[in-house]
Design a protein around this motif. Sequence first.
Motif, short mmCIF file in Angstrom:
data_model
loop_
_atom_site.label_atom_id
_atom_site.label_comp_id
_atom_site.label_asym_id
_atom_site.label_seq_id
_atom_site.Cartn_x
_atom_site.Cartn_y
_atom_site.Cartn_z
N ALA A 160 48.86 -54.94 -7.05
CA ALA A 160 47.72 -55.66 -6.86
C ALA A 160 47.09 -56.00 -8.26
CB ALA A 160 46.43 -55.12 -6.09
N VAL A 161 47.25 -57.40 -8.79
CA VAL A 161 46.78 -57.81 -10.00
C VAL A 161 45.75 -58.50 -10.04
CG1 VAL A 161 47.71 -59.31 -12.05
CG2 VAL A 161 49.44 -58.04 -10.46
N ASP A 162 44.81 -58.25 -10.94
CA ASP A 162 43.51 -58.92 -11.11
C ASP A 162 43.11 -59.22 -12.75
OD1 ASP A 162 42.84 -56.80 -12.14
OD2 ASP A 162 41.40 -56.17 -10.92
N ASP A 163 44.10 -59.35 -13.43
CA ASP A 163 44.00 -59.56 -14.84
C ASP A 163 45.15 -60.74 -15.14
OD1 ASP A 163 46.49 -58.56 -15.29
OD2 ASP A 163 46.00 -56.52 -15.75
N ASP A 164 45.07 -61.21 -16.66
CA ASP A 164 45.80 -62.27 -16.94
C ASP A 164 46.89 -61.48 -17.94
OD1 ASP A 164 44.06 -63.71 -15.68
OD2 ASP A 164 42.98 -64.35 -17.47
N GLY A 165 47.56 -60.66 -17.49
CA GLY A 165 48.49 -59.80 -18.54
C GLY A 165 49.88 -60.54 -18.78
N THR A 255 38.35 -65.67 -12.36
CA THR A 255 38.07 -66.34 -10.85
C THR A 255 37.54 -64.95 -10.16
OG1 THR A 255 40.25 -66.16 -10.09
CG2 THR A 255 39.61 -68.18 -11.09
N GLY A 256 38.05 -63.85 -10.31
CA GLY A 256 37.72 -62.74 -9.77
C GLY A 256 38.81 -62.59 -8.52
N ALA A 257 39.70 -63.23 -8.58
CA ALA A 257 40.93 -63.23 -7.50
C ALA A 257 41.59 -62.01 -7.59
CB ALA A 257 41.73 -64.35 -7.48
N ARG A 258 42.24 -61.54 -6.78
CA ARG A 258 43.24 -60.54 -6.70
C ARG A 258 44.46 -61.02 -6.20
NH1 ARG A 258 41.75 -55.48 -8.12
NH2 ARG A 258 43.21 -54.45 -6.79
#
Length: 281
Positions: A160-165, A255-258
């Motif tokens: 589950a990703v919530d960053d811009d890596g 955006t706070g999206a996951r």
Amino acid sequence: MCIGVAPWRRGVAYAIKLHVRTWRATKFVVRPSLVAERARGPAGPRFEPNAPAAPRRARAGHRVRPSPDVLFEVLDPGVNAAVWRRPLAPALAAGLSPLLKRVGVAFDGAVSARHPEVDRLVAALPPSPSRAALADDVRDLIARFAAVSGAARPHAHLEAVDDDGCRKFHVDYVGLRLLTTYVGPGTEWLSEDAVDRAALAPSDAPPDETNAAVVRDPALVRRARAGDVLLLKGEGWPGNEGRGAVHRSPPVAATGARRLVFKLTALAHDLAPPGGGRGGG
């Protein structure tokens, strides 16, 4: 849904068709002088073997279709990305988002293509019908990936990703990679005419500056939808050096999206595709 031997058979059939098509296109050539001879008499044209020529590097392309059979088209030397457009099953589309609140990396490790322990792969998610549906889908994708790549133990990663890596456009230094996004925006990729490969060189420039240099035209950026399956050749695919599929993870931090992303990877030494699976030509 678990598939049996059918993908292997389709892969072998596609590889044979590819070899026959290439053989027919390159084996023989008609000399112009013989065409003139045909006009002068009834003997008709004679054929002679084509003289050896320096190999040409075809432009790397991509295929996008609403059928899983498109995944085998990545075996074509002129294709470095195959995209299976598919809608998510209702149990997956509606039920996975609430399960991601406390999940980071759910699984990271090798799996057996023949006997994948998918319950272990999704164990970090709370029990639910959606988790069961996810396990079934992951099992199916592992079988399909093995049918194309021949990898007996691909590396699996569910997160589950919530960053811009991975927001920079890049190529992967692997043999073959499968990507699908179950929740959130999907992977973005570029066709060859949209890429300035010289700008892919390692750089300390900010991601936005690098992307602006890599992407020739922002209108040509393609994005997968939730459920789509991408099969991307990396730099390690035989003959594909310098032509790995260019892609990135879409930025979501602001955006706070996951996103829930599943990834399968085969390194170059893991590959054993049907028919020998020629690379980039």
